[in-house]
Structures are given as C-alpha cells and as structure tokens.
Scaffold this active site. Sequence first.
Site, PDB file in Angstrom:
ATOM      1  N   THR A 178      64.429  47.640  19.002  1.00 28.90           N
ATOM      2  CA  THR A 178      63.867  46.351  19.429  1.00 28.90           C
ATOM      3  C   THR A 178      64.230  45.305  18.393  1.00 28.90           C
ATOM      4  OG1 THR A 178      61.837  46.781  18.231  1.00 28.90           O
ATOM      5  CG2 THR A 178      61.881  47.390  20.552  1.00 28.90           C
ATOM      6  N   LYS A 434      46.648  28.536  19.880  1.00 29.42           N
ATOM      7  CA  LYS A 434      45.229  28.577  20.203  1.00 29.42           C
ATOM      8  C   LYS A 434      44.544  27.396  19.540  1.00 29.42           C
ATOM      9  CE  LYS A 434      42.277  32.333  21.528  1.00 29.42           C
ATOM     10  NZ  LYS A 434      41.905  33.727  21.342  1.00 29.42           N
TER      11      LYS A 434
END
Length: 536
Positions: A178, A434
């Site tokens: 990955t 956020k």
Amino acid sequence: MMNVPLTITHLLERSARYAPRREIVSRRPDRSLHRTTWRDVHERAGRLAHALAKLGVGPGDRVATLAWNHARHLELYLAVPSMGAVLHTLNLRLHPTEIAYIARHAGDKVVVVDETLLPLLAKFIEHVPSIEQVIVMRDTAAPMADKHLDYEALLAPESPAYPWPALDENDAAMICYTSGTTGNPKGVVYSHRSCVLHTLVACMTDTLGVSESDTVLPVVPMFHANAWGLPFCAAATGAKLVFPGPHLDAASIVDLMASEKVTLAAGVPTIWLGILALLDQDPARFDLSSVRSMVIGGAAAPPAMIQGFRARHKLEVTHAWGMTETNPLGTVARIKSHLENVSEEDRLKVRSTQGYAAAFVETRHVDDAGKVLPWDGVSMGELEVRGPFVASAYLGGEGADRFTADGWFKTGDVVTLDDEGYVRITDRAKDVVKSGGEWISSVALENALMSHHAVLEAAVFAAKHPKWDERPIAAVVLKPDHAATREELIAHLAPLFPKFWLPDDVVFVAQVPRTSTGKFLKSKLREEYGDRLLGA
Ligand code: AMP
C-alpha cells in the site's frame, strides 16, 4: 462440476491460443515504439520461466520488478505467477529507503530492473540482503556491471515451452504494498484465485467492460495495484495492450491514444487533469474518436473534469473506486437503466459518485462505534468491504485492526451510501476537516473549486485553529494565463455550501504535492500551511 483451479496460467495460455496476433505496443525510453504479440509474450514467458528456474527461483520465491509499463513487465506478470513464484512490483516513485524496507519485508530474491532505473536500484540494493540476482531489461548497448544479468541474454538460449506446474488457486501470485502515507507500507498478497475472479468481474459490461476488440492503455503504473488488473483483463479477452513506458506526460499519452486507436485508458485524476488541459488548449490536434472509456480512479474524479471531457471533447469518463487491498476494483459509477432519462445534471451527479459495488464486492458503512448505518444518502461513516478479491490480512499480520471480527475490511474512507448502493466518498478518514466537531467534506469543496474556470487543481486540507480545532484551507493551482483571487474563489463556493464550510484561506501554489501514485498529498500541505490560522 469440475474443480478446475482459477490461475493466471490459464490467462497466459488463453491469450496465446485465442489472440496470437493481437498486439502489445510499448513506448521505449527513446520514444520509439516496440511491437510484439500475445503469441510472442507467451513464448518469451516460457523462456523467462526456464531462465528464472535455472537461477534458483522456486515455488513461493519473490521476484521483484522495478520497472515502467511495457511488454517485458507483462511477460513477468504472466510468467512469474504461472511458474509458482510470486511477482512483487516495487513502486519506483517511493524514496529509496522506503523501497529498501519493502523489498526486505517481502524477502525479494531476484530483482528485474529497467536499465534506466539502475541508478535508483543502486541507492537501496545494499540494504536488501535477500536479493541474490539483478536482471537488467536493457534498451541500449551501454556496458553493464559484471555482477548483473542481461534479461535478453538470459531468455535467448531457453526453450519457449515451459511445463507450467499445476497450482493451487489459493497460492500467492502477486504482492503489492500500500502507498500508505502514515506508518510503514503494508504488503497485500494476491492469490491466483483473487486475480482471476477480479479479472472476470472487471471485464463485465457494467464494470470496465473489456472485450477482445478493445485496445487498452494502462496509464496507471504496473506497480500500482497490478495496473488495476488491466493486463490480466487484456490477457483473458485477447485485447490489444498499449504501454506508455516512462513517458507519462499528457502529450505523450494522448499521442499514443490517437496513434494506436486506444478504446480504453485508465489512470489517476492528476494525469487526466493534465490531459484535459492539453485538449482544451488545442481541441483539433488529436483524433480521439476511438476512445470509448477513460477509467479514472485512485482519487476522486472532479465532476468538472468528467463534464469537461464529455461536453468539450465527447469523451466518456468511467469513475471507479478501489484500493490496493481490493485487487483493486471495488465500485464503478455506472448509470443504472432507471436513471438513463434523468437530466444531464443529475447524470453528472451519479457519474461523480464512486459508483456501486462490482459483483462479489459487498459494501457497508459504520459510525465511530461500529454501528452499521442506513443507506440514506446522508449518514456518513467509514466504508467497509468484503469479497473474494479483498485482502483478509496484510503480509506478516500487520495492521490487524483494519479487519473486523465479522470479516470486513475497514477502508479508511468516509462515505455516504444511497438506497441504490451508490457510494459517495466525502473524505479519506485521515484527511477529514473537523471544525467545531462538525465534518466538512474536503472532496466536495475541491470538486466545486475545480469547477471554477481558472482553477486547474485544488486540494482542501485541515489547518489548526485556536477556536474551532480545525478549519479548511484550499491549496489552488491556477490554469496557465488565468487569474483568480482568494475572494473570488470563496465567492464561487458561497452559494453551494453552508457558511462554516467555506475555507478560511486560499493558498496559491505551483503544484499540489503528490503521493507516489499521483494522488494529492495533503499531509505535506498540512505540514507546510497547517499552522497558518493559529494566530486567528
Ligand atoms: P491505493 O491503495 O493507493 O490505491 O489507495 C486507495 C485509496 O485511494 C482509497 O482508500 C481512497 O481513499 C482513494 N480512492 C481510490 N479511488 C477513489 C475514487 N474514485 N474517489 C475517491 N478516492 C478514491
């Protein structure tokens, strides 16, 4: 029914038997084109297997490649798994220390390297003691180090007929790591069975729809999740393959698409953004009338790009989502039949989603507590997937927390799912913004920014904020000869989003930093500009 194993060997044999004269075209480093056929690839795969076996490569041994996309890499894709060994595709865009870590971790025994990449190999090979042999794929007559072996010289004396062994379909075939931007890269081991099932599903009409009549150009590197399975799809169907070699600039790709009459090409959005800009500059320069589908995945395809290709160049984009861990195709944004007659605007909305699950892939999304969420198009949660071509573990058992007790893989992507199963990615979990406890979708803001006529690329990232914890900032690359101010760009977003979503700042950059697979590298932007609002 017969219990015939699903193996890559069958794809190799089938391509030569049923498509012996179909071509494989590769661009060499000197830009000239090399042409071969599936029959030749099969013969050379046999020679290669003999040569590797003589070097001591046996069942389960790792053969690494450090190579661009070309016919020899295809030979390795087919020969190495078919002889029972495992092909490990090294990502040549990683830092040498990272490549060394990966090659060591996988225990690579032989490395097959492009001549042009020898300087890169030299930077890390001494840190990979498991490598016993270096085989060089040469395109010039330049002298070679004594300790290295020449690929062509190894193949030349060997017989093209190799007694391919009977394999278990669950045997390892390929390894890919990955491209994780945090922590060590993790290895995914693809079995023969998973590659074959992925091939069948990827070839389905409502997935990528690869057929014998296609000419397929994988711009996506062969070290990025098996070039999304396209070499295997081409072998299974007998399609023609076109490889760009090291020449990945927009003009070289488009030139190849036009001259080889490519029907299906695939790559990440950053490649296609460059291609769209090139076509916009000079729409009449290339004849791309052969192209029926441009597969875009690996990162969100901005709607403005999908629409730009369609409206200005009559080119259709197929937006797909996937991961190294899913072999890689997971979902494809096909328009279902009941949506065929909706307005062009609504079609674009569907085509800009990540699509719905390919056959044998299951999707669900969960909240922070692991509760499965409803498919209502608004509930946001982490996407989880499962299926016969989804990894069940990482090599060496690392990252076990990504696999749930009830058998799902946690993707790390934050999504909504609608009642028809269309997935919409709002963010990568590690990239979410956020603000005051509320999530802001950076992908939605980027898509809107990239619909502004002056914007070439936009990446929205979280900056630290004294009051709201985090606030979005946009990094923007303007198109050549275009201008736009911060105020103008924010005014462009204002009618589309709640006020608190609007970026607190816009930084104009020459290029958005990229990951090794060509995606926007937001961690770098956070490093560079993340403290900008702390005085606010
Ligand atoms: P990789 O394993 O390097 O292919 O990265 C997989 C990740 O790329 C996914 O988890 C997503 O975050 C992202 N990705 C892949 N395809 C898409 C897409 N079509 N839209 C948005 N993100 C995508």
